[in-house]
Design a protein around this motif. Structure first.
Motif, PDB file in Angstrom:
ATOM      1  N   LYS A  39       9.861  10.745   8.542  1.00 54.28           N
ATOM      2  CA  LYS A  39       9.644  11.128   7.091  1.00 54.28           C
ATOM      3  C   LYS A  39       9.411  12.683   6.479  1.00 54.28           C
ATOM      4  O   LYS A  39       9.310  12.637   5.184  1.00 54.28           O
ATOM      5  CB  LYS A  39       8.929  10.119   5.959  1.00 54.28           C
ATOM      6  CG  LYS A  39       7.186  10.317   5.698  1.00 54.28           C
ATOM      7  CD  LYS A  39       6.326   9.679   5.039  1.00 54.28           C
ATOM      8  CE  LYS A  39       5.569   8.882   5.268  1.00 54.28           C
ATOM      9  NZ  LYS A  39       4.843   7.871   4.102  1.00 54.28           N
ATOM     10  N   LEU A  51      10.099  -3.391   3.262  1.00 59.34           N
ATOM     11  CA  LEU A  51      11.557  -3.250   3.750  1.00 59.34           C
ATOM     12  C   LEU A  51      11.871  -4.617   3.586  1.00 59.34           C
ATOM     13  O   LEU A  51      10.950  -5.212   2.979  1.00 59.34           O
ATOM     14  CB  LEU A  51      10.930  -2.594   4.986  1.00 59.34           C
ATOM     15  CG  LEU A  51      10.446  -1.458   5.604  1.00 59.34           C
ATOM     16  CD1 LEU A  51       9.521  -2.063   7.095  1.00 59.34           C
ATOM     17  CD2 LEU A  51      11.752  -0.604   5.449  1.00 59.34           C
ATOM     18  N   HIS A  71       6.491  -1.370  -1.540  1.00 59.94           N
ATOM     19  CA  HIS A  71       7.677  -0.653  -1.805  1.00 59.94           C
ATOM     20  C   HIS A  71       8.157  -1.267  -0.340  1.00 59.94           C
ATOM     21  O   HIS A  71       7.860  -0.567   1.106  1.00 59.94           O
ATOM     22  CB  HIS A  71       7.421   0.986  -1.279  1.00 59.94           C
ATOM     23  CG  HIS A  71       8.390   1.539  -1.050  1.00 59.94           C
ATOM     24  ND1 HIS A  71       9.236   1.891  -1.768  1.00 59.94           N
ATOM     25  CD2 HIS A  71       7.853   1.945   0.476  1.00 59.94           C
ATOM     26  CE1 HIS A  71      10.546   2.674  -0.738  1.00 59.94           C
ATOM     27  NE2 HIS A  71       9.452   3.017   0.307  1.00 59.94           N
ATOM     28  N   ASN A 108       7.987   7.612  12.658  1.00 58.73           N
ATOM     29  CA  ASN A 108       8.289   8.137  10.977  1.00 58.73           C
ATOM     30  C   ASN A 108       9.227   9.227  10.781  1.00 58.73           C
ATOM     31  O   ASN A 108       7.834  10.057  11.987  1.00 58.73           O
ATOM     32  CB  ASN A 108       6.608   7.955  10.720  1.00 58.73           C
ATOM     33  CG  ASN A 108       6.384   7.555   8.692  1.00 58.73           C
ATOM     34  OD1 ASN A 108       7.448   8.789   8.496  1.00 58.73           O
ATOM     35  ND2 ASN A 108       6.178   6.393   7.892  1.00 58.73           N
ATOM     36  N   PHE A 138       1.272  -0.937   0.120  1.00 60.02           N
ATOM     37  CA  PHE A 138       0.179  -0.491  -0.156  1.00 60.02           C
ATOM     38  C   PHE A 138       0.657   0.941   0.176  1.00 60.02           C
ATOM     39  O   PHE A 138       1.281   1.592  -1.124  1.00 60.02           O
ATOM     40  CB  PHE A 138      -0.870   0.203   1.175  1.00 60.02           C
ATOM     41  CG  PHE A 138      -2.122   1.117   1.266  1.00 60.02           C
ATOM     42  CD1 PHE A 138      -2.561   1.777   0.461  1.00 60.02           C
ATOM     43  CD2 PHE A 138      -1.712   1.435   2.706  1.00 60.02           C
ATOM     44  CE1 PHE A 138      -3.464   2.963   0.595  1.00 60.02           C
ATOM     45  CE2 PHE A 138      -2.749   2.602   2.376  1.00 60.02           C
ATOM     46  CZ  PHE A 138      -3.328   3.725   1.171  1.00 60.02           C
ATOM     47  N   LEU A 191      -1.570  -5.935   0.879  1.00 62.01           N
ATOM     48  CA  LEU A 191      -1.024  -6.569   1.752  1.00 62.01           C
ATOM     49  C   LEU A 191       0.386  -5.258   2.701  1.00 62.01           C
ATOM     50  O   LEU A 191       1.136  -4.882   2.334  1.00 62.01           O
ATOM     51  CB  LEU A 191       0.447  -8.443   1.670  1.00 62.01           C
ATOM     52  CG  LEU A 191       1.469  -8.353   2.532  1.00 62.01           C
ATOM     53  CD1 LEU A 191       0.493  -9.066   4.148  1.00 62.01           C
ATOM     54  CD2 LEU A 191       1.693  -9.514   1.971  1.00 62.01           C
ATOM     55  N   SER A 192       0.097  -4.736   3.701  1.00 56.49           N
ATOM     56  CA  SER A 192       0.844  -3.663   4.200  1.00 56.49           C
ATOM     57  C   SER A 192       0.638  -3.972   5.750  1.00 56.49           C
ATOM     58  O   SER A 192       0.298  -4.767   6.644  1.00 56.49           O
ATOM     59  CB  SER A 192      -0.553  -2.825   3.979  1.00 56.49           C
ATOM     60  OG  SER A 192      -0.280  -1.133   4.851  1.00 56.49           O
ATOM     61  N   GLY A 193       1.883  -2.823   5.818  1.00 55.67           N
ATOM     62  CA  GLY A 193       1.797  -2.895   7.033  1.00 55.67           C
ATOM     63  C   GLY A 193       0.849  -1.645   8.187  1.00 55.67           C
ATOM     64  O   GLY A 193       0.724  -2.327   9.760  1.00 55.67           O
ATOM     65  N   GLY A 213      14.316   1.796   8.052  1.00 56.85           N
ATOM     66  CA  GLY A 213      13.218   2.327   7.579  1.00 56.85           C
ATOM     67  C   GLY A 213      14.703   3.604   6.624  1.00 56.85           C
ATOM     68  O   GLY A 213      15.780   4.164   7.791  1.00 56.85           O
ATOM     69  N   ARG A 225      12.814   0.647  -5.436  1.00 58.25           N
ATOM     70  CA  ARG A 225      13.636   0.732  -5.111  1.00 58.25           C
ATOM     71  C   ARG A 225      15.479  -0.073  -6.004  1.00 58.25           C
ATOM     72  O   ARG A 225      15.045  -0.629  -6.234  1.00 58.25           O
ATOM     73  CB  ARG A 225      13.997  -0.658  -3.942  1.00 58.25           C
ATOM     74  CG  ARG A 225      12.743  -0.229  -2.588  1.00 58.25           C
ATOM     75  CD  ARG A 225      13.390  -0.890  -1.770  1.00 58.25           C
ATOM     76  NE  ARG A 225      12.223  -1.316  -0.378  1.00 58.25           N
ATOM     77  CZ  ARG A 225      12.177  -0.357   0.691  1.00 58.25           C
ATOM     78  NH1 ARG A 225      12.943   1.131   0.146  1.00 58.25           N
ATOM     79  NH2 ARG A 225      11.639   0.302   0.824  1.00 58.25           N
ATOM     80  N   VAL A 238       6.047   1.691  14.775  1.00 59.86           N
ATOM     81  CA  VAL A 238       6.435   2.484  14.444  1.00 59.86           C
ATOM     82  C   VAL A 238       6.584   3.862  14.031  1.00 59.86           C
ATOM     83  O   VAL A 238       5.399   4.779  14.168  1.00 59.86           O
ATOM     84  CB  VAL A 238       5.972   2.579  12.202  1.00 59.86           C
ATOM     85  CG1 VAL A 238       6.667   2.969  11.451  1.00 59.86           C
ATOM     86  CG2 VAL A 238       5.651   0.609  11.826  1.00 59.86           C
TER      87      VAL A 238
END
Ligand SMILES: O=P(O)(O)OC[C@H]1O[C@H](O[C@H]2O[C@H](CO)[C@@H](O)[C@H](O)[C@H]2O)[C@H](O)[C@@H](O)[C@@H]1O
Length: 551
Positions: free
Chosen positions: A345, A422, A420, A343, A220, A267-269, A378, A524, A341
């Motif tokens: 960013k 990890l 994307h 973050n 996602f 399928l996501s965190g 990350g 990546r 998490v």
């Protein structure tokens, strides 16, 4: 008169049986000896207080042994503060001291003296009195405090430490160790790997069209979302930065989901709510928290979490994350059920990196250093997860549920897996590879592989992890069958509402014919995926082409 035993760690074997006596602070009788296991167990059982003022590392075991040996005594641990130890660490000689009190006269209550990150921890620090080993008065006071502590306080501290010692078993340590070893191997492989080619879109589309039972696994964040640095966004718009599905994808997703030959899993965190908000309207599978929770959008959330997942550490990590979030403007953290998490960013990246480095120090050396967690770094985040929480680990359970729910009788003959992800989650790419990861990934080799069935002697026993139904965040009771941790080939018996069993007739759930597998890393270059896409914009454009071609 209370008496205290002091041990010195020495390497001189001749002094092993040397025992001397001397007086300290008039009322305490001290005996000096060397640390010998038999002594530790003996005095561990009969002592009321253990003072471990290690100036260098190496005495953890003694503290653990003392706690484990204690029975009715509920002995008090006095430990040197981590920070002080670290400060002097680099120039100190290898000196350790352990003092065990061997008297029963204990009365008055006491106040704990804990350092910043020990307070909420499950580690021994949280149940001990922490002292600066260089401050003699403080050490002496702590001994008095320990000897005069109330039985209730003693009991409480002991219970805390005892739970920690008995749950942080060798097995748990081994699992963490192996998991970290795996990470190191994965990272080393990624470093030496060649940069994969771009996704061959035409080939991927034409093979999609030729196949009859397709599985699309989509990440996602940064896969189906708009790129973060879209012009017009301000750096302080954290609220508006909540993950949102790329608006141009709606039509394509609707078309792909409506195709009966295609199963889509996001399928996501991200947590369940985020996926509900973004994908609730589509007919697809949602796998939240790296696959620990699963839901067909028409159905209820269930959990695929392994039963033994240890989550005791979560408060300690939250404490650390709160501390750093307060001190790092525009950083934030997400608290999920199986991970946290932090973050940065949206923060100043350079400052964020410095803070992340500091945070990692705390996490690696602080109260969770012995916990069953993976600390995943990350490019702009620090993530702490329960060991075993990875997308690759979850995918077999997810597949099991899908196969059961759709009453599938023919193998999946096409897989597209785009994310994307990890490094830790790249195991989802390798899950579908015909070669085992330890054999090294080789596209050329994998292309030779047709049937993905392993020889039966290499197939693990059919142990079926339970998938628990969890309406929203609570865990329910309903059970679903799932595939075993077998990788590409799974024995699966289909039957309504029954658990699959090894005795039933088996068939290959996957038959990708080598070439019908497109794993693709987004944004990546070092990856275990076969192919690359530059950004989520490229994913959107590809999925639109795929949808157009199939309608
Ligand atoms: O699991 P997904 O929803 O597919 O998202 C993939 C990962 O996204 C996040 O990590 C990415 O962004 C981080 C900065 O926000 C960056 O530090 C990291 O390198 C990127 O991979 C998220 O933190 C991960 O949990 C997701 O798996």
């Amino acid at each position: 008169m209370p008496s205290v035993l002091e041990y010195h760690m020495v390497s001189d074997l001749q002094s092993i049986h040397e025992v001397r006596r001397f007086e300290i602070r008039q009322c305490i009788n001290i005996r000096v000896s060397v640390a010998v296991n038999a002594f530790i167990v003996d005095f561990g059982q009969t002592s009321n207080v253990a003072l471990v003022t290690s100036l260098r590392d190496g005495m953890n075991l003694v503290s653990y042994e003392f706690v484990a040996c204690q029975d009715s005594k509920k002995g008090v641990l006095i430990l040197s503060e981590d920070s002080v130890v670290k400060l002097y660490d680099f120039y100190l000689s290898n000196t350790c001291r352990v003092i065990l009190s061997t008297d029963d006269q204990i009365q008055a209550p006491c106040t704990p003296n804990l350092d910043a990150f020990a307070g909420a921890a499950q580690s021994l620090g949280a149940g001990a009195i922490l002292v600066n080993p260089w401050n003699i008065t403080e050490v002496a006071d702590s001994i008095l405090q320990a000897l005069t502590m109330s039985p209730e306080d003693r009991e409480k501290r002991h219970r805390h430490n005892f739970v920690h010692v008995t749950t942080h078993t060798a097995q748990e340590w081994a699992e963490t160790f192996v998991s970290e070893l795996d990470d190191t191997v994965i990272e080393a492989k990624l470093r030496t790997k060649q940069v994969p080619p771009p996704l061959p879109e035409e080939d991927a589309i034409s093979r999609y069209l030729q196949s009859t039972n397709r599985l699309l696994i989509l990440g996602f964040n940064a896969t189906l979302t708009e790129p973060v640095d879209t012009p017009g966004r301000r750096a302080d718009q954290i609220k508006e930065m909540e993950l949102k599905l790329h608006p141009e994808l709606k039509e394509a997703l609707t078309a792909l989901c409506s195709d009966r030959k295609t199963t889509i899993v996001v399928l996501s965190g991200s947590d369940q709510k985020t996926l509900d908000d973004n994908f609730g309207e589509y007919d697809m599978w949602l796998a939240a928290e790296h696959g620990m929770f699963l839901r067909l959008t028409k159905g209820e959330w269930m959990t695929t979490m392994p039963e033994h997942l240890n989550m005791e550490w979560i408060d300690s990590v939250k404490h650390v994350f709160e501390y750093f979030t307060e001190r790092t403007p525009r950083s934030h953290f997400e608290l999920c059920e199986t991970s946290l998490v932090w973050n940065y960013k949206y923060a100043d990246v350079e400052f964020g990196r410095l803070q992340a480095r500091d945070m990692l120090q705390h996490l690696w050396t602080g109260p969770i250093s012995n916990a069953s967690v993976d600390v995943v770094q990350g490019s702009r985040s620090v993530e702490v997860r329960a060991v075993g929480v990875t997308k690759g680990a979850a995918i077999d359970r997810i597949l099991g549920e899908i196969v059961h729910s759709k009453s599938m009788t023919t193998p999946i003959d096409y897989v597209l897996c785009v994310g994307h992800f990890l490094g830790k989650d790249e195991d989802v790419y390798t899950f579908f590879e015909p070669e085992l990861p330890s054999d090294g990934l080789a596209v050329a080799r994998s292309k030779q592989n047709d049937g993905l069935k392993l020889p039966s002697d290499r197939r693990p026993s059919m142990k079926l992890p339970v998938i628990r139904s969890a309406p929203k965040s609570s865990q329910g009771k309903a059970q679903r069958p799932s595939l075993n941790p077998e990788k590409r080939t799974a024995n699966h018996s289909c039957g309504s509402g029954r658990r699959a069993s090894a005795e039933k007739i088996s068939w290959n759930v996957l038959d990708l014919k080598g070439d019908n597998y497109f794993s693709c890393a987004v944004g990546r270059t070092r990856t275990n995926a076969r192919y690359l896409l530059g950004s989520s914009d490229d994913v959107v454009s590809f999925l639109m082409k795929l949808a157009n071609a199939s309608t």
